[in-house]
Design a protein around this motif. Structure first.
Motif, PDB file in Angstrom:
ATOM      1  N   ASN A   1      -0.863   1.980 -12.439  1.00  0.00           N
ATOM      2  CA  ASN A   1       0.405   1.389 -12.863  1.00  0.00           C
ATOM      3  C   ASN A   1       1.539   2.391 -12.666  1.00  0.00           C
ATOM      4  O   ASN A   1       2.620   2.036 -12.194  1.00  0.00           O
ATOM      5  N   HIS A   2       1.293   3.640 -13.030  1.00  0.00           N
ATOM      6  CA  HIS A   2       2.316   4.677 -12.878  1.00  0.00           C
ATOM      7  C   HIS A   2       2.713   4.820 -11.405  1.00  0.00           C
ATOM      8  O   HIS A   2       3.903   4.944 -11.088  1.00  0.00           O
ATOM      9  N   SER A   3       1.744   4.794 -10.515  1.00  0.00           N
ATOM     10  CA  SER A   3       2.046   4.894  -9.078  1.00  0.00           C
ATOM     11  C   SER A   3       2.894   3.717  -8.605  1.00  0.00           C
ATOM     12  O   SER A   3       3.842   3.893  -7.831  1.00  0.00           O
ATOM     13  N   LEU A   4       2.561   2.523  -9.072  1.00  0.00           N
ATOM     14  CA  LEU A   4       3.346   1.338  -8.703  1.00  0.00           C
ATOM     15  C   LEU A   4       4.758   1.429  -9.271  1.00  0.00           C
ATOM     16  O   LEU A   4       5.726   1.049  -8.602  1.00  0.00           O
ATOM     17  N   GLN A   5       4.882   1.932 -10.504  1.00  0.00           N
ATOM     18  CA  GLN A   5       6.210   2.103 -11.083  1.00  0.00           C
ATOM     19  C   GLN A   5       7.041   3.061 -10.244  1.00  0.00           C
ATOM     20  O   GLN A   5       8.231   2.812 -10.008  1.00  0.00           O
ATOM     21  N   GLN A   6       6.442   4.147  -9.784  1.00  0.00           N
ATOM     22  CA  GLN A   6       7.176   5.121  -8.970  1.00  0.00           C
ATOM     23  C   GLN A   6       7.672   4.471  -7.683  1.00  0.00           C
ATOM     24  O   GLN A   6       8.800   4.722  -7.257  1.00  0.00           O
ATOM     25  N   ARG A   7       6.851   3.637  -7.064  1.00  0.00           N
ATOM     26  CA  ARG A   7       7.276   2.926  -5.851  1.00  0.00           C
ATOM     27  C   ARG A   7       8.432   1.980  -6.164  1.00  0.00           C
ATOM     28  O   ARG A   7       9.421   1.918  -5.413  1.00  0.00           O
TER      29      ARG A   7
ATOM     30  N   ALA B   1       9.597  -6.087   2.538  1.00  0.00           N
ATOM     31  CA  ALA B   1       8.142  -5.984   2.651  1.00  0.00           C
ATOM     32  C   ALA B   1       7.567  -5.152   1.499  1.00  0.00           C
ATOM     33  O   ALA B   1       6.521  -5.500   0.930  1.00  0.00           O
ATOM     34  N   GLU B   2       8.229  -4.064   1.147  1.00  0.00           N
ATOM     35  CA  GLU B   2       7.768  -3.223   0.035  1.00  0.00           C
ATOM     36  C   GLU B   2       7.823  -3.999  -1.285  1.00  0.00           C
ATOM     37  O   GLU B   2       6.901  -3.926  -2.091  1.00  0.00           O
ATOM     38  N   ILE B   3       8.895  -4.760  -1.484  1.00  0.00           N
ATOM     39  CA  ILE B   3       9.022  -5.558  -2.711  1.00  0.00           C
ATOM     40  C   ILE B   3       7.913  -6.609  -2.777  1.00  0.00           C
ATOM     41  O   ILE B   3       7.299  -6.815  -3.830  1.00  0.00           O
ATOM     42  N   GLN B   4       7.634  -7.263  -1.657  1.00  0.00           N
ATOM     43  CA  GLN B   4       6.563  -8.260  -1.641  1.00  0.00           C
ATOM     44  C   GLN B   4       5.212  -7.612  -1.921  1.00  0.00           C
ATOM     45  O   GLN B   4       4.384  -8.173  -2.651  1.00  0.00           O
TER      46      GLN B   4
ATOM     47  N   CYS C   1       0.916  -6.665  -6.165  1.00  0.00           N
ATOM     48  CA  CYS C   1       0.151  -5.692  -6.958  1.00  0.00           C
ATOM     49  C   CYS C   1       0.366  -5.830  -8.463  1.00  0.00           C
ATOM     50  O   CYS C   1      -0.270  -5.107  -9.242  1.00  0.00           O
ATOM     51  N   LEU C   2       1.257  -6.729  -8.869  1.00  0.00           N
ATOM     52  CA  LEU C   2       1.508  -6.869 -10.308  1.00  0.00           C
ATOM     53  C   LEU C   2       0.223  -7.232 -11.029  1.00  0.00           C
ATOM     54  O   LEU C   2      -0.522  -8.112 -10.582  1.00  0.00           O
ATOM     55  N   PRO C   3      -0.047  -6.565 -12.138  1.00  0.00           N
ATOM     56  CA  PRO C   3      -1.291  -6.837 -12.865  1.00  0.00           C
ATOM     57  C   PRO C   3      -1.276  -8.214 -13.510  1.00  0.00           C
ATOM     58  O   PRO C   3      -0.236  -8.711 -13.919  1.00  0.00           O
ATOM     59  N   GLY C   4      -2.434  -8.792 -13.579  1.00  0.00           N
ATOM     60  CA  GLY C   4      -2.583 -10.092 -14.232  1.00  0.00           C
ATOM     61  C   GLY C   4      -2.906  -9.913 -15.697  1.00  0.00           C
ATOM     62  O   GLY C   4      -2.991  -8.801 -16.218  1.00  0.00           O
ATOM     63  N   GLU C   5      -3.086 -11.010 -16.355  1.00  0.00           N
ATOM     64  CA  GLU C   5      -3.448 -10.993 -17.772  1.00  0.00           C
ATOM     65  C   GLU C   5      -4.969 -10.972 -17.865  1.00  0.00           C
ATOM     66  O   GLU C   5      -5.618 -11.994 -17.795  1.00  0.00           O
ATOM     67  N   GLY C   6      -5.545  -9.807 -18.005  1.00  0.00           N
ATOM     68  CA  GLY C   6      -6.993  -9.692 -18.112  1.00  0.00           C
ATOM     69  C   GLY C   6      -7.403  -9.259 -19.504  1.00  0.00           C
ATOM     70  O   GLY C   6      -6.571  -8.882 -20.328  1.00  0.00           O
ATOM     71  N   ASN C   7      -8.694  -9.309 -19.756  1.00  0.00           N
ATOM     72  CA  ASN C   7      -9.229  -8.868 -21.033  1.00  0.00           C
ATOM     73  C   ASN C   7      -9.420  -7.359 -20.976  1.00  0.00           C
ATOM     74  O   ASN C   7     -10.421  -6.873 -20.453  1.00  0.00           O
TER      75      ASN C   7
ATOM     76  N   ALA D   1      10.654  -4.200 -13.662  1.00  0.00           N
ATOM     77  CA  ALA D   1      11.249  -3.468 -12.538  1.00  0.00           C
ATOM     78  C   ALA D   1      11.053  -4.219 -11.226  1.00  0.00           C
ATOM     79  O   ALA D   1      11.996  -4.377 -10.442  1.00  0.00           O
ATOM     80  N   VAL D   2       9.851  -4.708 -10.993  1.00  0.00           N
ATOM     81  CA  VAL D   2       9.555  -5.395  -9.731  1.00  0.00           C
ATOM     82  C   VAL D   2      10.283  -6.730  -9.644  1.00  0.00           C
ATOM     83  O   VAL D   2      10.825  -7.084  -8.582  1.00  0.00           O
ATOM     84  N   LEU D   3      10.341  -7.466 -10.739  1.00  0.00           N
ATOM     85  CA  LEU D   3      11.002  -8.770 -10.700  1.00  0.00           C
ATOM     86  C   LEU D   3      12.519  -8.648 -10.545  1.00  0.00           C
ATOM     87  O   LEU D   3      13.171  -9.590 -10.083  1.00  0.00           O
ATOM     88  N   ALA D   4      13.087  -7.501 -10.888  1.00  0.00           N
ATOM     89  CA  ALA D   4      14.525  -7.293 -10.721  1.00  0.00           C
ATOM     90  C   ALA D   4      14.884  -6.896  -9.282  1.00  0.00           C
ATOM     91  O   ALA D   4      16.048  -7.029  -8.880  1.00  0.00           O
ATOM     92  N   LEU D   5      13.919  -6.442  -8.507  1.00  0.00           N
ATOM     93  CA  LEU D   5      14.213  -5.914  -7.173  1.00  0.00           C
ATOM     94  C   LEU D   5      14.772  -6.943  -6.182  1.00  0.00           C
ATOM     95  O   LEU D   5      15.705  -6.616  -5.443  1.00  0.00           O
ATOM     96  N   PRO D   6      14.252  -8.172  -6.118  1.00  0.00           N
ATOM     97  CA  PRO D   6      14.816  -9.111  -5.135  1.00  0.00           C
ATOM     98  C   PRO D   6      16.314  -9.369  -5.353  1.00  0.00           C
ATOM     99  O   PRO D   6      17.084  -9.399  -4.389  1.00  0.00           O
ATOM    100  N   GLY D   7      16.727  -9.540  -6.595  1.00  0.00           N
ATOM    101  CA  GLY D   7      18.148  -9.753  -6.874  1.00  0.00           C
ATOM    102  C   GLY D   7      18.982  -8.536  -6.535  1.00  0.00           C
ATOM    103  O   GLY D   7      20.090  -8.648  -6.004  1.00  0.00           O
ATOM    104  N   LEU D   8      18.452  -7.363  -6.833  1.00  0.00           N
ATOM    105  CA  LEU D   8      19.153  -6.116  -6.510  1.00  0.00           C
ATOM    106  C   LEU D   8      19.271  -5.947  -5.004  1.00  0.00           C
ATOM    107  O   LEU D   8      20.322  -5.543  -4.494  1.00  0.00           O
TER     108      LEU D   8
END
Length: 160
Positions: free
Chosen positions: A115-121, A85-88, A93-99, A43-50
């Protein structure tokens, strides 16, 4: 004696069952979090193009109706800057690859909630941009209809 052995066996079995249940819940939470992370990332990576499509669309439509440098266009451009600014912020805030296996069940639950809160934004930005594109499409339809009506009126004039 037999009662005592049965009680001890029951306690051991209860402990093993509890431990297995916690492990299963943790595994389920990890899977849910990974799925939620992928959904958020997409969702976040699609926002700049949109946002770029929405900006170009609005500029084209408003230029066609003569509002290219109007007050509403300037308000829209300010809103685009806010959305950028919101997209940036969302991208940061995108999560990294953690253990995730080393996290507690409570920590995993907190991550799922965040994650749910970030998805809503992200979905709110996406929905706003899509609604803007739909409004632009409706305006284009009106412009085409006005153009067709004007052409029909010209063709209907005597002497043409």
């Amino acid at each position: 004696m037999i009662s005592a052995l049965a009680a001890i066996a029951s306690a051991i079995y209860t402990g093993m069952t509890y431990k297995a249940t916690v492990a299963l819940k943790k595994h389920d939470s990890i899977l849910r979090l990974r799925l939620a992370d992928e959904t958020l990332r997409a969702a976040v990576l699609a926002l700049p193009g949109l946002l770029e499509r929405a900006r170009d669309s609005r500029q084209a439509v408003w230029a066609a109706i003569g509002w290219g440098r109007s007050g509403p266009m300037q308000v829209w451009e300010a809103r685009v800057k806010e959305l950028e600014a919101e997209i940036q912020a969302l991208q940061r805030c995108l999560p990294g690859e953690g253990n995730l296996a080393s996290r507690s069940l409570e920590a995993l639950t907190d991550l799922i909630s965040a994650n749910h809160s970030l998805q809503q934004r992200a979905f709110a930005v996406r929905d706003e941009l899509n609604e803007g594109l739909r409004a632009d499409d409706r305006q284009r339809d009106h412009l085409h209809e006005d153009h067709r009506a004007a052409m029909a009126a010209r063709l209907a004039q005597p002497g043409r």
